[in-house]
Design a protein around this motif. Structure first.
Motif, PDB file in Angstrom:
ATOM      1  N   ARG A  26     -31.711  41.117  20.952  1.00 38.58           N
ATOM      2  CA  ARG A  26     -30.924  42.183  21.399  1.00 38.58           C
ATOM      3  C   ARG A  26     -31.791  43.187  22.346  1.00 38.58           C
ATOM      4  N   ILE A  27     -32.976  42.554  23.068  1.00 40.13           N
ATOM      5  CA  ILE A  27     -33.859  43.083  23.695  1.00 40.13           C
ATOM      6  C   ILE A  27     -34.322  42.088  25.124  1.00 40.13           C
ATOM      7  N   PRO A  28     -34.114  42.888  26.209  1.00 38.74           N
ATOM      8  CA  PRO A  28     -34.137  41.822  27.443  1.00 38.74           C
ATOM      9  C   PRO A  28     -35.823  41.567  27.613  1.00 38.74           C
ATOM     10  N   TRP A  29     -36.670  40.798  26.562  1.00 39.40           N
ATOM     11  CA  TRP A  29     -37.919  40.463  26.790  1.00 39.40           C
ATOM     12  C   TRP A  29     -37.961  38.957  26.906  1.00 39.40           C
ATOM     13  N   GLN A  30     -39.217  38.351  26.964  1.00 40.54           N
ATOM     14  CA  GLN A  30     -39.446  37.014  26.622  1.00 40.54           C
ATOM     15  C   GLN A  30     -39.275  36.702  25.137  1.00 40.54           C
ATOM     16  N   HIS A  31     -38.372  36.070  24.838  1.00 37.11           N
ATOM     17  CA  HIS A  31     -38.197  35.847  23.504  1.00 37.11           C
ATOM     18  C   HIS A  31     -39.367  35.113  22.552  1.00 37.11           C
ATOM     19  N   SER A  32     -40.130  34.286  23.297  1.00 42.40           N
ATOM     20  CA  SER A  32     -41.015  33.308  22.796  1.00 42.40           C
ATOM     21  C   SER A  32     -42.432  34.100  22.420  1.00 42.40           C
ATOM     22  N   ASN A  33     -42.582  35.080  23.154  1.00 45.50           N
ATOM     23  CA  ASN A  33     -43.782  35.770  23.032  1.00 45.50           C
ATOM     24  C   ASN A  33     -43.651  37.183  22.821  1.00 45.50           C
ATOM     25  N   GLN A  34     -42.258  37.681  23.056  1.00 46.03           N
ATOM     26  CA  GLN A  34     -41.921  39.061  23.194  1.00 46.03           C
ATOM     27  C   GLN A  34     -42.635  40.041  24.243  1.00 46.03           C
ATOM     28  N   LEU A  35     -42.868  39.335  25.300  1.00 47.70           N
ATOM     29  CA  LEU A  35     -43.546  40.293  26.429  1.00 47.70           C
ATOM     30  C   LEU A  35     -42.591  40.320  27.656  1.00 47.70           C
ATOM     31  N   TRP A  36     -42.652  41.319  28.351  1.00 46.72           N
ATOM     32  CA  TRP A  36     -41.783  41.821  29.325  1.00 46.72           C
ATOM     33  C   TRP A  36     -42.092  40.757  30.584  1.00 46.72           C
ATOM     34  N   SER A  37     -40.883  40.335  31.151  1.00 43.02           N
ATOM     35  CA  SER A  37     -40.978  39.534  32.387  1.00 43.02           C
ATOM     36  C   SER A  37     -40.812  40.506  33.569  1.00 43.02           C
ATOM     37  N   HIS A  38     -41.489  39.905  34.720  1.00 41.97           N
ATOM     38  CA  HIS A  38     -41.334  41.076  36.005  1.00 41.97           C
ATOM     39  C   HIS A  38     -40.305  40.295  36.753  1.00 41.97           C
ATOM     40  N   PHE A  39     -39.707  39.212  36.294  1.00 41.66           N
ATOM     41  CA  PHE A  39     -38.377  38.929  37.059  1.00 41.66           C
ATOM     42  C   PHE A  39     -36.971  39.959  36.922  1.00 41.66           C
ATOM     43  N   GLY A  40     -36.420  39.960  37.844  1.00 41.15           N
ATOM     44  CA  GLY A  40     -35.202  40.640  37.888  1.00 41.15           C
ATOM     45  C   GLY A  40     -34.347  40.147  36.472  1.00 41.15           C
ATOM     46  N   LEU A  41     -33.447  40.938  36.055  1.00 42.57           N
ATOM     47  CA  LEU A  41     -32.543  40.966  34.868  1.00 42.57           C
ATOM     48  C   LEU A  41     -31.140  40.183  35.048  1.00 42.57           C
ATOM     49  N   GLY A  42     -30.822  40.276  36.623  1.00 45.32           N
ATOM     50  CA  GLY A  42     -29.455  39.668  36.932  1.00 45.32           C
ATOM     51  C   GLY A  42     -29.422  38.242  36.452  1.00 45.32           C
ATOM     52  N   GLN A  43     -29.989  37.297  36.587  1.00 50.84           N
ATOM     53  CA  GLN A  43     -29.526  35.944  36.207  1.00 50.84           C
ATOM     54  C   GLN A  43     -29.730  35.749  34.931  1.00 50.84           C
ATOM     55  N   SER A  44     -30.570  36.366  34.288  1.00 50.17           N
ATOM     56  CA  SER A  44     -30.696  36.192  32.845  1.00 50.17           C
ATOM     57  C   SER A  44     -29.510  36.784  32.115  1.00 50.17           C
ATOM     58  N   GLN A  45     -28.724  37.807  32.855  1.00 50.53           N
ATOM     59  CA  GLN A  45     -27.790  38.204  32.265  1.00 50.53           C
ATOM     60  C   GLN A  45     -26.414  37.364  32.636  1.00 50.53           C
TER      61      GLN A  45
END
Length: 620
Positions: free
Chosen positions: A174-193
């Motif tokens: 329920r948080i928009p980070w990289q699930h495998s390592n819980q790091l923030w990605s510098h890519f935009g959120l749009g495509q992931s949504q």
């Protein structure tokens, strides 16, 4: 010495492919702690059933496509479009069949049988107007289903993996980070949504069939661009049909699909295709107020036009641009020129033949521009708010995007040469028809129509901004990718003015030649997993000798290397996972491709159905 070691080896194959898979554990000789490799020599495989099945599949595809081309030519009266589409199918599907692709081999009987049925229905059934207005949509859906038959079904780059991990983060944490390592990605959120529904569809599929949920989730998410690229072609077609007529609209959409990196990127999970769709949609909405006669190439000065785009079109364009920035923050470079263009359209006197600004009072200029630009910014607001919120969550500042460790460190002349002319990334090699953009923009500028001149200025100025911006970026090459990835969103807009080209013998011949070259480049880009080239040559980091050769040495070009893989029958770059690899029963690898064949032919028949047989040939 003199003792023969007998090694236990298990092998398996099937009649669908002559490739033999040998499974073996690491081997340790008796009394030795080392693990040794084994070289197999003089290995002979007799698989006559697989060979006959492969040849039968190729014959079935050839016959089915030939019959469909004849039926479509009869129905439409076009003597160019159906054969070109048939060549495209044979060039891509046939290439995979030649390498024993399991989906197409198993679907070959259905392709032949249902192709004959679809051709018969197309020829015999009388026309009806019931689906006439939806014909472009049916054609687009047919293309989506056809592209899914050649899906790569996996991710081959770190960028795609990072965006997928953000999708997982939103779905599982329920948080928009990289699930495998819980790091923030510098890519935009749009495509992931946007891929969230696809991910959940994969989870439902896996739960229903007791398959591997993680692998099916990846498979479904990887399908996004197989819908985005056809949607881009549809938007380009609809805009061009209104501007230039249906024949030229078909030529532009076909050129985009077959002679640019469009189809190769349909199989890759990058964000550039979605960016291109959104930016093109925004401009088509703003340019939709200019409805030109179909004779524009002969008389551009008699073009008819509305006063300005509607309020709804302006808001829609703003929504597209705002979401484009959410998909990729660098897309903000398209905003300033678009706002300036809109401001000019709003304040210009539509009855004036010139700029139309002299007779307008300053209060009117302020009122008109403020109202229209407010609508545009209102449309952009949802996307920009989400961008600011996402940045604030990640970095505590809405204006920090995560690219601070990178920057504009490449000399402009180096990056421009690379994006335009280098054998490894030059757009003139990967999308040859854009060479006609200069001629077409000149034709538009020479018209007496102020709106066309304004569009010409927008395209020319925006091209300079796009290429300069990415040329100076530290990673201007956009590796690991096929061709000039970073400028891909602008390719449809470079093709847009080609519809205004005077169709002389020279321009027709040039268009055909450049289109054919572009298709020959697109074939290996589509069939070969571009990640294989980079792994084979060790091109992983910037500034290395291997990367320099890839970019600037002709024989190291991806185009040359990918054709070499195909012509030397190197299978590894064409291999893709099957649904059986994802925990599903082997029957799914027959049922799914057959279902896609059914959908492809059904939508194709619906697209052709409104047309009367033996209509007059088109100028396309």
């Amino acid at each position: 010495p003199g003792i023969i070691w007998v090694l236990p080896v298990s092998a398996n194959t099937s009649i669908t492919t002559p490739i033999l898979t040998i499974n073996m554990e690491p081997w340790k000789p008796p009394g030795d702690s080392r693990s040794l490799g084994v070289a197999l020599t003089q290995l002979e495989i007799e698989a006559p059933d697989a060979g006959w099945r492969a040849r039968g599949a190729e014959a079935a595809l050839l016959i089915a496509v030939l019959v469909l081309v004849l039926a479509a030519t009869y129905r439409t009266g076009h003597y160019v479009v159906p054969p070109v589409a048939g060549i495209a199918v044979l060039g891509i599907w046939g290439g995979l069949l030649a390498y024993g692709d399991i989906w197409l081999v198993r679907a070959a009987p259905a392709i032949l049988l249902l192709g004959l049925v679809a051709a018969g229905v197309t020829v015999v059934r009388p026309p009806t107007t019931r689906f006439a207005r939806q014909a472009p949509l049916w054609g687009t859906l047919a293309l989506v289903a056809a592209l899914m038959l050649i899906t790569l079904g996996q991710f081959s780059t770190g960028d795609a993996e990072a965006m997928y991990q953000v999708t997982l983060g939103m779905a599982l944490d329920r948080i928009p980070w990289q699930h495998s390592n819980q790091l923030w990605s510098h890519f935009g959120l749009g495509q992931s949504q946007l891929t969230m529904p696809l991910y959940w569809a994969g989870q439902v599929w896996a739960e229903t069939t007791q398959a591997d949920a993680e692998r099916l989730g990846r498979f479904c998410v990887s399908l996004l661009n197989q819908a985005v690229i056809p949607a881009t072609a549809l938007v380009l077609y609809l805009g061009a049909r209104r501007r230039y007529g249906p024949g030229m609209a078909m030529a532009l959409a076909g050129t985009f699909l077959l002679a640019t990196p469009a189809i190769p990127y349909a199989r890759l999970a990058f964000s550039e295709p979605l960016s291109g769709l959104l930016i093109l949609s925004a401009m088509m909405l703003l340019w939709s107020g200019t409805a030109l006669s179909t004779n524009i190439r002969a008389h551009p000065e008699v073009a008819t036009q509305k006063a300005r785009p509607t309020d709804l079109a302006i808001i829609g364009a703003g929504l597209c641009l705002g979401f484009a920035v959410l998909v990729k923050p660098a897309n903000a470079i398209y905003v300033p020129t678009t706002l300036l263009y809109l401001a000019w359209v709003l304040v210009r006197d539509p009855n004036s033949k010139g700029l139309g600004l002299k007779s307008i009072r300053l209060p009117d200029v302020i009122r008109r521009s403020t109202a229209g630009l407010s609508l545009m910014l209102t449309g952009m607001l949802p996307g920009l708010i989400m961008v600011g919120m996402y940045n604030s969550i990640r970095y505590g500042n809405p204006l920090v995007f995560g690219y601070e460790s990178e920057g504009f460190t490449t000399p402009l002349h180096v990056g421009l040469y690379g994006l335009l002319f280098s054998p490894g990334k030059g757009i003139i090699y990967f999308a040859p028809p854009v060479l006609l953009a200069t001629l077409s923009l000149t034709a538009l500028w020479r018209s007496a129509n102020p709106r066309l001149r304004a569009e010409t200025l927008w395209i020319a100025v925006q091209a300079a901004i796009v290429f300069s911006f990415h040329a100076m970026w530290s990673s201007w090459e956009g590796n690991i990718a096929w061709g000039p990835r970073l400028v891909l969103p602008f390719v449809p807009l470079l093709l847009w003015p080609l519809g205004a080209l005077p169709l002389t013998r020279f321009t027709r011949s040039a268009w055909w030649v450049l289109g054919a070259i572009g298709f020959l480049v697109a074939i290996p880009g589509t069939l070969v997993d571009q990640g294989y080239y980079f792994h084979l040559h060790g091109v992983f980091r910037e500034g290395t000798i291997a990367e320099w050769h890839m970019l600037f040495t002709p024989w190291w070009s991806q185009i040359v290397a990918h054709w070499r893989f195909l012509l030397t029958a190197t299978r590894e770059p064409l291999m893709r996972p099957t649904l059986a690899d994802m925990g599903l029963s082997p029957g799914w690898d027959t049922a799914v491709p057959m279902a896609l064949v059914v959908l492809t032919l059904l939508f194709l028949v619906l697209a052709l159905n409104p047309l009367a047989p033996r209509t007059a040939p088109s100028d396309a």
